[in-house]
Design an enzyme around this catalytic site. Structure first.
Site, short mmCIF file in Angstrom:
data_model
loop_
_atom_site.label_atom_id
_atom_site.label_comp_id
_atom_site.label_asym_id
_atom_site.label_seq_id
_atom_site.Cartn_x
_atom_site.Cartn_y
_atom_site.Cartn_z
CE LYS A 98 -1.80 1.40 4.49
NZ LYS A 98 -1.59 2.75 4.64
CG ASN A 99 2.44 2.91 3.87
OD1 ASN A 99 0.83 3.46 3.74
ND2 ASN A 99 2.33 2.11 4.83
CG ASP A 110 3.23 1.53 9.42
OD1 ASP A 110 2.67 2.31 9.99
OD2 ASP A 110 3.58 1.41 8.36
N1 EPU Z 1 6.77 14.27 10.58
C1 EPU Z 1 6.73 15.98 10.92
N2 EPU Z 1 6.92 16.62 9.78
C2 EPU Z 1 6.53 16.20 8.49
C3 EPU Z 1 5.79 14.68 8.50
C4 EPU Z 1 6.35 13.72 8.89
O1 EPU Z 1 7.13 16.25 11.95
O2 EPU Z 1 6.60 17.29 7.45
C5 EPU Z 1 6.81 13.08 11.37
C6 EPU Z 1 5.86 12.59 11.88
O3 EPU Z 1 5.03 13.16 12.55
C7 EPU Z 1 6.05 11.24 12.66
C8 EPU Z 1 7.56 11.27 11.78
O4 EPU Z 1 7.99 12.46 11.05
O5 EPU Z 1 6.53 11.86 13.86
C9 EPU Z 1 7.47 9.76 10.76
O6 EPU Z 1 6.19 10.48 10.35
P1 EPU Z 1 6.37 10.48 8.15
O7 EPU Z 1 5.96 11.45 7.64
O8 EPU Z 1 7.00 9.48 8.35
O9 EPU Z 1 4.99 9.20 8.00
P2 EPU Z 1 4.63 9.27 6.33
O10 EPU Z 1 5.17 9.21 5.49
O11 EPU Z 1 3.16 10.37 6.56
C10 EPU Z 1 4.59 7.36 6.30
C11 EPU Z 1 3.53 6.32 6.47
C12 EPU Z 1 3.14 5.60 7.83
C13 EPU Z 1 4.12 4.89 8.45
C14 EPU Z 1 4.75 5.90 8.59
C15 EPU Z 1 6.20 5.63 9.30
C16 EPU Z 1 2.18 6.08 3.90
C17 EPU Z 1 0.76 6.90 3.41
N3 EPU Z 1 2.16 6.13 5.30
O12 EPU Z 1 3.60 8.21 6.24
O13 EPU Z 1 1.98 4.20 7.67
O14 EPU Z 1 3.36 4.50 9.99
O15 EPU Z 1 5.62 6.14 7.35
O16 EPU Z 1 7.17 4.66 8.50
O17 EPU Z 1 3.21 5.48 3.49
C18 EPU Z 1 -0.14 2.46 8.31
O18 EPU Z 1 0.23 2.06 6.88
O19 EPU Z 1 -0.32 2.72 9.16
C19 EPU Z 1 0.98 3.93 8.21
C20 EPU Z 1 0.29 4.57 9.01
#
Ligand code: EPU
Length: 421
Positions: A22-23, A306
């Site tokens: 998915k991701n 995750d």
């Molecule tokens: N963060 C910031 N600022 C930003 C972006 C992120 O402070 O601009 C922080 C977040 O709040 C968090 C950390 O950085 O504490 C990591 O967040 P990240 O941006 O890596 O998360 P994401 O890219 O939004 C993806 C996955 C998530 C997974 C995370 C971490 C997708 C669609 N989602 O989210 O997947 O938990 O990376 O590996 O790729 C899931 O599939 O259940 C899911 C939540």
């Protein structure tokens, strides 16, 4: 709203095929906006989050066709505005910003709202776009990014909570069409970022270092259509590994990339389970009882956030005291109170769950709160006495393709009750 009823106590055995990630699929589908030519993506899982992404692409004007696991997208002419009604259902909608900015030098996307797993800011995405010479503004609940010209530069995208997966992907997509060289320091090294970089490279992008903490992107004038197969979902695979450890005798996962699962297989073998790991299959031999483990979630290649909830379910029946510390989303513990309703003994101390193993869990009506928390409750239901009723399973359908059917194929007794109010 559907609910899933799990009748505990059945033992799992046999084979299960893991779906596409998915991701990985979400940003790869968004990346098809970078070209007017058709792109063909295989192994796209059939999930509600994917449907939302395809709706967004269609809304933006792309032609989208789906036949089984293959999606064809042609974004000949696209609008640059993704309104609230279509993006509100999924936070990952934010990853259309990068490709729209790259191709059209402007994008307006409704800001994602709060989320049960914690505050989910996009400040790092915007920091990256600004470093590419774009202006970013929040107006009427939307984020607007625009530039006369995107120019490559060096930036550091590491935040207080570590690197950002979608932020790295978003900036990488915009940078493929920027003038000159972009260096992303503090980049996320997750396999999903590498998969996206591989797809972009097939489209004609020039990217080096994906999978490390420093990614270099040399901008090109335009990208072309490409064909790509999404990598296997390492989190779905990890979830089935835990199911097999909890309730299995011998379960084999097919179509996995074992290398992506190192942190998870290490944790499961540390918990006392025997594994036979090949390049693209993993067999788990259940033994009825886990040994305690101390885990800390970290960005890749560390133990994935995750998989944290699912491991809490496994360790709640361990033979001793375990701890699980969450460093990526420190508030991501909604499953704890529901597991406790099933008899688990878990105390939360800040971002650490202290889990004292119990000898039995008992079935109960429980509430799914997010995707991985829901999966943890289904897993706990597999070994609980009696019946576990998991409500609000739309969360689980966001990220697991036919989880009930796949578990039933291994011998679990699960019913899905449709359309409960
Ligand atoms: N963060 C910031 N600022 C930003 C972006 C992120 O402070 O601009 C922080 C977040 O709040 C968090 C950390 O950085 O504490 C990591 O967040 P990240 O941006 O890596 O998360 P994401 O890219 O939004 C993806 C996955 C998530 C997974 C995370 C971490 C997708 C669609 N989602 O989210 O997947 O938990 O990376 O590996 O790729 C899931 O599939 O259940 C899911 C939540």
């Amino acid at each position: 709203m559907d609910k899933i009823i799990v009748h505990g106590g059945r033992s799992l055995a046999g084979h299960v095929k893991i779906s596409g990630s998915k991701n990985s699929a979400l940003p790869i589908l968004a990346a098809t906006l970078l070209t007017r030519e058709p792109c063909v993506i295989h192994s796209v899982p059939d999930l509600s989050d994917i449907h939302y992404m395809l709706q967004i692409l269609s809304h933006l004007g792309a032609q989208v066709e789906r036949a089984s696991g293959t999606v064809t997208v042609q974004a000949d002419k696209v609008s640059t505005v993704a309104p609230y009604e279509i993006v509100r259902k999924m936070r990952a909608s934010v990853c259309v910003l990068g490709p729209l900015l790259g191709r059209h030098k402007e994008a307006r996307v409704s800001l994602p709202g709060g989320c049960v797993i914690g505050d989910r800011p996009i400040d790092l995405h915007l920091k990256g776009f600004r470093a590419l010479n774009a202006a970013c503004r929040v107006e009427g609940g939307d984020v607007k990014v625009f530039a006369d010209e995107l120019r490559g530069s060096t930036m550091d995208l590491e935040g207080r909570q570590g690197p950002t997966v979608l932020g790295t992907g978003n900036v990488m997509m915009a940078a493929t069409l920027a003038e000159g060289m972009t260096i992303i320091e503090g980049a996320a090294a997750e396999p999903e970022v590498v998969d996206l970089a591989n797809f972009l490279t097939k489209m004609g992008a020039k990217i080096e270092g994906a999978g490390t903490r420093r990614i270099a992107i040399e901008g090109v004038k335009e990208l072309h259509g490409a064909e790509h197969s999404v990598i296997p979902d390492r989190i779905e695979a990890g979830t089935f590994l835990v199911a097999a450890a909890l309730a299995g005798t011998e379960v084999t996962l097919r179509r996995v990339n074992a290398e992506h699962l190192n942190a998870v297989t290490n944790a499961i073998s540390e918990a006392g389970f025997r594994l036979n790991i090949q390049r693209d299959t993993i067999t788990v031999f259940g033994n009825g009882s886990a040994q305690p483990v101390h885990l800390i979630t970290e960005p890749y290649p560390g133990f994935p956030t995750d998989m944290q909830a699912q491991m809490c379910a496994l360790l709640s029946r361990a033979n001793g005291s375990s701890s699980v510390t969450e460093t990526v989303f420190p508030q991501r513990f909604m499953h704890v109170s529901e597991l406790k309703r099933m008899g688990a003994d878990i105390a939360l101390e800040g971002a650490t769950a202290r889990i004292s193993g119990v000898t039995r869990l008992s079935g109960a009506p429980v509430m799914a709160s997010d995707l991985r928390a829901s999966a943890a409750l289904v897993l706990a239901g597999l070994i609980a006495d009696g019946t576990t009723e998991v409500n609000r399973v739309y969360h689980i359908d966001r990220g697991y393709e036919s989880i009930d059917e796949k578990l039933m194929g291994l011998g679990a007794e699960i019913e899905r009750v449709k359309n409960q109010a």
